[in-house]
Design a protein around this motif. Sequence first.
Motif, PDB file in Angstrom:
ATOM      1  N   THR A 112      28.087  40.261  27.079  1.00 17.29           N
ATOM      2  CA  THR A 112      29.423  40.720  27.442  1.00 17.29           C
ATOM      3  C   THR A 112      29.560  40.777  28.957  1.00 17.29           C
ATOM      4  O   THR A 112      28.685  41.305  29.638  1.00 17.29           O
ATOM      5  N   VAL A 113      30.640  40.224  29.456  1.00 20.01           N
ATOM      6  CA  VAL A 113      31.003  40.378  30.859  1.00 20.01           C
ATOM      7  C   VAL A 113      32.357  41.064  30.867  1.00 20.01           C
ATOM      8  O   VAL A 113      33.319  40.554  30.314  1.00 20.01           O
ATOM      9  N   TYR A 114      32.410  42.236  31.464  1.00 20.44           N
ATOM     10  CA  TYR A 114      33.646  43.017  31.474  1.00 20.44           C
ATOM     11  C   TYR A 114      34.677  42.402  32.410  1.00 20.44           C
ATOM     12  O   TYR A 114      34.321  41.738  33.392  1.00 20.44           O
ATOM     13  N   GLN A 115      35.937  42.649  32.128  1.00 19.21           N
ATOM     14  CA  GLN A 115      37.010  42.096  32.951  1.00 19.21           C
ATOM     15  C   GLN A 115      36.951  42.621  34.378  1.00 19.21           C
ATOM     16  O   GLN A 115      37.485  41.999  35.297  1.00 19.21           O
ATOM     17  N   GLU A 116      36.250  43.737  34.593  1.00 13.25           N
ATOM     18  CA  GLU A 116      36.111  44.298  35.936  1.00 13.25           C
ATOM     19  C   GLU A 116      35.362  43.365  36.885  1.00 13.25           C
ATOM     20  O   GLU A 116      35.402  43.567  38.095  1.00 13.25           O
ATOM     21  N   VAL A 117      34.704  42.339  36.350  1.00 13.97           N
ATOM     22  CA  VAL A 117      34.069  41.352  37.213  1.00 13.97           C
ATOM     23  C   VAL A 117      35.126  40.710  38.113  1.00 13.97           C
ATOM     24  O   VAL A 117      34.815  40.211  39.192  1.00 13.97           O
ATOM     25  N   GLY A 118      36.366  40.792  37.707  1.00 12.91           N
ATOM     26  CA  GLY A 118      37.476  40.299  38.521  1.00 12.91           C
ATOM     27  C   GLY A 118      37.667  41.071  39.817  1.00 12.91           C
ATOM     28  O   GLY A 118      38.361  40.617  40.721  1.00 12.91           O
ATOM     29  N   LEU A 119      37.055  42.260  39.914  1.00 14.22           N
ATOM     30  CA  LEU A 119      37.124  43.042  41.149  1.00 14.22           C
ATOM     31  C   LEU A 119      36.295  42.408  42.265  1.00 14.22           C
ATOM     32  O   LEU A 119      36.442  42.755  43.433  1.00 14.22           O
ATOM     33  N   LEU A 120      35.434  41.494  41.907  1.00 10.49           N
ATOM     34  CA  LEU A 120      34.579  40.821  42.892  1.00 10.49           C
ATOM     35  C   LEU A 120      35.358  39.682  43.537  1.00 10.49           C
ATOM     36  O   LEU A 120      35.075  38.506  43.336  1.00 10.49           O
ATOM     37  N   VAL A 121      36.341  40.050  44.322  1.00 14.12           N
ATOM     38  CA  VAL A 121      37.293  39.076  44.861  1.00 14.12           C
ATOM     39  C   VAL A 121      36.681  38.135  45.901  1.00 14.12           C
ATOM     40  O   VAL A 121      37.225  37.066  46.151  1.00 14.12           O
ATOM     41  N   ASP A 122      35.551  38.510  46.492  1.00 14.91           N
ATOM     42  CA  ASP A 122      34.907  37.650  47.486  1.00 14.91           C
ATOM     43  C   ASP A 122      33.834  36.753  46.873  1.00 14.91           C
ATOM     44  O   ASP A 122      33.204  35.971  47.586  1.00 14.91           O
ATOM     45  N   LEU A 123      33.654  36.859  45.555  1.00 13.09           N
ATOM     46  CA  LEU A 123      32.612  36.099  44.882  1.00 13.09           C
ATOM     47  C   LEU A 123      32.859  34.594  45.020  1.00 13.09           C
ATOM     48  O   LEU A 123      33.919  34.096  44.676  1.00 13.09           O
ATOM     49  N   GLN A 124      31.874  33.890  45.555  1.00 14.62           N
ATOM     50  CA  GLN A 124      31.950  32.443  45.707  1.00 14.62           C
ATOM     51  C   GLN A 124      31.056  31.727  44.707  1.00 14.62           C
ATOM     52  O   GLN A 124      31.320  30.591  44.341  1.00 14.62           O
ATOM     53  N   ARG A 125      29.973  32.398  44.296  1.00 15.79           N
ATOM     54  CA  ARG A 125      29.067  31.829  43.302  1.00 15.79           C
ATOM     55  C   ARG A 125      28.751  32.892  42.265  1.00 15.79           C
ATOM     56  O   ARG A 125      28.292  33.980  42.593  1.00 15.79           O
ATOM     57  N   GLY A 126      29.001  32.576  41.020  1.00 15.58           N
ATOM     58  CA  GLY A 126      28.646  33.453  39.906  1.00 15.58           C
ATOM     59  C   GLY A 126      27.875  32.631  38.893  1.00 15.58           C
ATOM     60  O   GLY A 126      28.442  31.753  38.247  1.00 15.58           O
ATOM     61  N   ASP A 127      26.593  32.883  38.762  1.00 16.76           N
ATOM     62  CA  ASP A 127      25.738  32.102  37.869  1.00 16.76           C
ATOM     63  C   ASP A 127      25.409  32.929  36.632  1.00 16.76           C
ATOM     64  O   ASP A 127      24.650  33.891  36.706  1.00 16.76           O
ATOM     65  N   PHE A 128      26.010  32.556  35.489  1.00 22.23           N
ATOM     66  CA  PHE A 128      25.839  33.262  34.229  1.00 22.23           C
ATOM     67  C   PHE A 128      25.159  32.355  33.190  1.00 22.23           C
ATOM     68  O   PHE A 128      25.128  32.670  31.999  1.00 22.23           O
ATOM     69  N   ASP A 129      24.619  31.243  33.600  1.00 18.75           N
ATOM     70  CA  ASP A 129      24.037  30.248  32.722  1.00 18.75           C
ATOM     71  C   ASP A 129      22.882  30.828  31.886  1.00 18.75           C
ATOM     72  O   ASP A 129      22.136  31.690  32.334  1.00 18.75           O
ATOM     73  N   GLY A 130      22.736  30.339  30.669  1.00 14.08           N
ATOM     74  CA  GLY A 130      21.590  30.703  29.834  1.00 14.08           C
ATOM     75  C   GLY A 130      21.626  32.106  29.264  1.00 14.08           C
ATOM     76  O   GLY A 130      20.573  32.690  29.008  1.00 14.08           O
ATOM     77  N   ASN A 131      22.812  32.669  29.061  1.00 16.43           N
ATOM     78  CA  ASN A 131      22.957  33.972  28.442  1.00 16.43           C
ATOM     79  C   ASN A 131      23.532  33.802  27.043  1.00 16.43           C
ATOM     80  O   ASN A 131      23.651  32.688  26.547  1.00 16.43           O
ATOM     81  N   LYS A 132      23.881  34.891  26.409  1.00 20.44           N
ATOM     82  CA  LYS A 132      24.406  34.843  25.049  1.00 20.44           C
ATOM     83  C   LYS A 132      25.872  35.265  25.039  1.00 20.44           C
ATOM     84  O   LYS A 132      26.306  36.058  24.217  1.00 20.44           O
TER      85      LYS A 132
END
Length: 134
Positions: A112-132
């Motif tokens: 689960t990735v919560y919608q609050e990840v949207g608060l990371l407005v400066d995020l340029q790279r988000g690597d979520f590969d290989g999860n469930k």
Amino acid sequence: EAQLYPSLTRIDLGDNIISELPKSIGNHPNLLDLSVAHNQLTYVHPKIEQLFVLQKLQLPFNKLETLPHSMSNLRNLKLLNLTENRLETLELHICKITTLTDLRVSHNRIHTVYQEVGLLVDLQRGDFDGNKLL
């Protein structure tokens, strides 16, 4: 507690058998880069929040299942690398580190990735590969 090496800006503890980051980790006020990769890390002490200027925190290839809530106080953190741990969720307090530009959480057990990840407005790279992720 005494501050050993107060001018230290980088610590690399990679490839050891460290199982926890102790309270004393907070005794390095000028630390910019902390790497504890390829260890047996299961615990990060909440005093990590005292690393006020920390910009890079690299904890990949460990056994972390949770992270301390105090990490949300790392207001200068740009890179957080948690690749190859045992995290099941991207915890909400991580989403409060709005200075993050690079978040690496690949190959965990995240479902689960919560919608609050949207608060990371400066995020340029988000690597979520290989999860469930659903």
